[in-house]
Scaffold this motif. Sequence first.
Motif, PDB file in Angstrom:
ATOM      1  N   SER A  68       0.834  -1.199   0.000  1.00 39.18           N
ATOM      2  CA  SER A  68       0.000   0.000   0.000  1.00 39.18           C
ATOM      3  C   SER A  68       0.873   1.256   0.000  1.00 39.18           C
ATOM      4  O   SER A  68       0.547   2.250  -0.633  1.00 39.18           O
ATOM      5  CB  SER A  68      -0.944   0.011   1.206  1.00 39.18           C
ATOM      6  N   PHE A 109       1.223   4.156  -3.361  1.00 34.16           N
ATOM      7  CA  PHE A 109       0.462   5.337  -2.976  1.00 34.16           C
ATOM      8  C   PHE A 109       0.245   6.265  -4.168  1.00 34.16           C
ATOM      9  O   PHE A 109       1.175   6.596  -4.897  1.00 34.16           O
ATOM     10  CB  PHE A 109       1.177   6.099  -1.858  1.00 34.16           C
ATOM     11  N   GLU A 110      -1.004   6.646  -4.364  1.00 31.68           N
ATOM     12  CA  GLU A 110      -1.368   7.563  -5.435  1.00 31.68           C
ATOM     13  C   GLU A 110      -2.361   8.586  -4.907  1.00 31.68           C
ATOM     14  O   GLU A 110      -3.100   8.316  -3.963  1.00 31.68           O
ATOM     15  CB  GLU A 110      -2.015   6.804  -6.611  1.00 31.68           C
ATOM     16  N   LYS A 152      -5.759  10.696  -5.415  1.00 27.92           N
ATOM     17  CA  LYS A 152      -7.056  10.507  -6.078  1.00 27.92           C
ATOM     18  C   LYS A 152      -7.583  11.890  -6.452  1.00 27.92           C
ATOM     19  O   LYS A 152      -8.135  12.606  -5.631  1.00 27.92           O
ATOM     20  CB  LYS A 152      -8.023   9.775  -5.129  1.00 27.92           C
ATOM     21  N   ASP A 158      -6.826  10.400   9.476  1.00 30.31           N
ATOM     22  CA  ASP A 158      -7.948   9.971   8.629  1.00 30.31           C
ATOM     23  C   ASP A 158      -9.156  10.900   8.690  1.00 30.31           C
ATOM     24  O   ASP A 158     -10.198  10.602   8.084  1.00 30.31           O
ATOM     25  CB  ASP A 158      -8.374   8.539   8.974  1.00 30.31           C
ATOM     26  N   LYS A 178       1.300  10.418   2.276  1.00 31.99           N
ATOM     27  CA  LYS A 178       1.657   9.013   2.082  1.00 31.99           C
ATOM     28  C   LYS A 178       1.787   8.283   3.413  1.00 31.99           C
ATOM     29  O   LYS A 178       1.359   7.132   3.549  1.00 31.99           O
ATOM     30  CB  LYS A 178       2.964   8.908   1.289  1.00 31.99           C
ATOM     31  N   ASN A 196      -1.332   7.123   4.600  1.00 32.79           N
ATOM     32  CA  ASN A 196      -2.039   6.369   3.560  1.00 32.79           C
ATOM     33  C   ASN A 196      -3.336   7.077   3.172  1.00 32.79           C
ATOM     34  O   ASN A 196      -4.416   6.502   3.169  1.00 32.79           O
ATOM     35  CB  ASN A 196      -2.331   4.929   4.019  1.00 32.79           C
ATOM     36  N   TYR A 197      -3.202   8.342   2.834  1.00 34.80           N
ATOM     37  CA  TYR A 197      -4.352   9.190   2.514  1.00 34.80           C
ATOM     38  C   TYR A 197      -5.125   8.651   1.311  1.00 34.80           C
ATOM     39  O   TYR A 197      -4.550   8.362   0.263  1.00 34.80           O
ATOM     40  CB  TYR A 197      -3.867  10.610   2.230  1.00 34.80           C
ATOM     41  N   THR A 198      -6.439   8.520   1.474  1.00 30.63           N
ATOM     42  CA  THR A 198      -7.290   7.980   0.405  1.00 30.63           C
ATOM     43  C   THR A 198      -8.381   8.956  -0.030  1.00 30.63           C
ATOM     44  O   THR A 198      -9.227   8.607  -0.848  1.00 30.63           O
ATOM     45  CB  THR A 198      -7.953   6.662   0.848  1.00 30.63           C
TER      46      THR A 198
END
Length: 314
Positions: free
Chosen positions: A35, A39-40, A42, A224, A267, A270-272
């Motif tokens: 993961s 990391f990308e 969005k 989060d 990153k 783990n930002y989504t």
Amino acid sequence: MHTEQPSLSRRSFCQTLAAGTAAAMVPGITFASESRKSFELKYIVGSCMYGYKPVAEILPEVRKTGATAIDIWPKVHGDQREQVEEMGAEKFRQLLAENDLTLGCITQYKLGPFGLQDEMRFAKSFGCPTMVTGGKGPRGLTGQELKKAVADFCEQMKPHLAVAEETGVTIAIENHANNLIESPDSLKWLAELRPSKNLGIAFAPYHLPQDEKQLSQLIKDLDDSIAMFYAWQHGMGCMTKLPKEQELLQMPGRGELDFKPLLAALKSINYTGWTEIFMHPVPRGIPIHEETAEVTAEINRSRKYLENLLTEIG
């Protein structure tokens, strides 16, 4: 005198420690996880970047910027929310499908945090997961007065968050100037005291001190709770008319702010959530460039800058 501070960093540390311990107990799991490697960001596009251009003209541009979703803005910054109302939901739904896009966010400062219930039900019909607005309450507070005001705001939000949970919408509060939620401490208190995960934060570096270390640490502290990250810096501001080259200093890669530590912080958590490459033109309601293709090219210029930084971070 000791002043109580939001304890988010301590909480985040404990969560990270627990997660790391659990990972270490599973065979084949390492801290250099897949993961993290993959990391990308969005991406989402704010319709107001194109001023009052027609929705049908903007939507074909969105995929060209690497984004999968549109953030619809109402007047005065854009007028696409009004356009959607005029054309009807089904026509807008058809346009989204034709362009392989989703409605990712509706920005609604005018309605405010206590006026979003009908808009959230509208968002649900599109599967739209995010709504951005400002906070509500006294301004200029610090310390325990600020904590109490943020706690009061969270309490007032409860009936609205019930609708947010029902509709699957996260209400993201932007740290906007001259607002209850504007300072780093107000953001930390909001993240810690929020009574529901459906209350989040729209993180706007523009409105915060332009210090990469402070901004990156704040991102880690908020963790989060961040639902929207504006790739947006202060540059020379957006309140007075400037020559275009100076106005564009708000864009990533043009102004002085180094986004690399901010991206590294995103990153690390783990930002989504959404990333919206952003700026405000002067006056509001005009596109950031006259021609639609130029707006798209400007967004892509900043995206290339961000993507190059992500490559460097590894």
